[in-house]
Design a protein around this motif. Structure first.
Motif, PDB file in Angstrom:
ATOM      1  N   VAL A  33      -3.239 -13.926  93.900  1.00  0.00           N
ATOM      2  CA  VAL A  33      -3.204 -15.353  94.202  1.00  0.00           C
ATOM      3  C   VAL A  33      -1.820 -15.861  93.831  1.00  0.00           C
ATOM      4  O   VAL A  33      -1.319 -15.587  92.740  1.00  0.00           O
ATOM      5  CB  VAL A  33      -4.281 -16.117  93.394  1.00  0.00           C
ATOM      6  CG1 VAL A  33      -4.229 -17.601  93.713  1.00  0.00           C
ATOM      7  CG2 VAL A  33      -5.662 -15.534  93.660  1.00  0.00           C
ATOM      8  N   ARG A  57      -5.866  -8.663  96.587  1.00  0.00           N
ATOM      9  CA  ARG A  57      -4.724  -9.545  96.783  1.00  0.00           C
ATOM     10  C   ARG A  57      -4.400 -10.271  95.479  1.00  0.00           C
ATOM     11  O   ARG A  57      -5.252 -10.426  94.606  1.00  0.00           O
ATOM     12  CB  ARG A  57      -5.002 -10.599  97.858  1.00  0.00           C
ATOM     13  CG  ARG A  57      -5.115 -10.059  99.259  1.00  0.00           C
ATOM     14  CD  ARG A  57      -3.741  -9.677  99.780  1.00  0.00           C
ATOM     15  NE  ARG A  57      -3.741  -9.374 101.181  1.00  0.00           N
ATOM     16  CZ  ARG A  57      -3.866  -8.164 101.696  1.00  0.00           C
ATOM     17  NH1 ARG A  57      -4.048  -7.128 100.904  1.00  0.00           N
ATOM     18  NH2 ARG A  57      -3.841  -7.967 102.984  1.00  0.00           N
ATOM     19  N   VAL A  92      -4.240 -17.371  98.765  1.00  0.00           N
ATOM     20  CA  VAL A  92      -4.217 -15.935  98.985  1.00  0.00           C
ATOM     21  C   VAL A  92      -3.804 -15.707 100.436  1.00  0.00           C
ATOM     22  O   VAL A  92      -4.373 -16.323 101.350  1.00  0.00           O
ATOM     23  CB  VAL A  92      -5.614 -15.321  98.743  1.00  0.00           C
ATOM     24  CG1 VAL A  92      -5.634 -13.849  99.064  1.00  0.00           C
ATOM     25  CG2 VAL A  92      -6.066 -15.579  97.318  1.00  0.00           C
ATOM     26  N   ASN A 114     -13.408 -14.788  98.536  1.00  0.00           N
ATOM     27  CA  ASN A 114     -12.616 -14.298  97.411  1.00  0.00           C
ATOM     28  C   ASN A 114     -13.516 -14.125  96.199  1.00  0.00           C
ATOM     29  O   ASN A 114     -14.310 -15.014  95.883  1.00  0.00           O
ATOM     30  CB  ASN A 114     -11.495 -15.288  97.086  1.00  0.00           C
ATOM     31  CG  ASN A 114     -10.522 -15.415  98.225  1.00  0.00           C
ATOM     32  OD1 ASN A 114      -9.690 -14.550  98.420  1.00  0.00           O
ATOM     33  ND2 ASN A 114     -10.636 -16.483  99.010  1.00  0.00           N
TER      34      ASN A 114
END
Length: 111
Positions: free
Chosen positions: A16, A14, A22, A51
């Motif tokens: 940020v 992903r 996120v 994360n």
């Protein structure tokens, strides 16, 4: 036998957002603000969202269920946002983070 039971985990990549959150399955989880606009690997279990950047865990949250909501750790915020949140401006901050999260895909397309 292993000392701990196996926990199924799913990994995703992903970006940020500029608001240091996120998006995972419609919910937003904070990471330390210095990682805004960075790529992270997200490890999802039934109960947690973690994360990672370059193999190092930078944030962990209990997984939430309400879509569109933000889970924000105070130590992930820059001092300016933390002061707003402590000064009773938390609702304004959450609204602004929501707007920023919606704008992030548009901003990334323009960049």
């Amino acid at each position: 036998m292993p000392s701990e039971p196996y926990v199924f985990a799913e990994w995703r990549v992903r970006w940020v957002g500029i608001e240091y959150h996120v998006e995972v399955e419609g919910r937003f989880y904070s990471v330390p603000y210095r990682f805004a606009r960075s790529e992270v690997e997200v490890r999802l279990t039934a109960r947690t969202v973690e994360n990672f950047v370059k193999g190092e865990r930078i944030a962990a949250h209990m997984r939430g269920s309400a879509n569109g909501k933000h889970t924000t750790a105070a130590d992930h915020m820059p001092s300016s946002d933390r002061q707003l949140d402590e000064g009773g401006g938390g609702e304004v901050l959450r609204r602004d983070l929501g707007i920023a999260a919606l704008m992030n895909p548009l901003i990334l397309k323009m960049a």
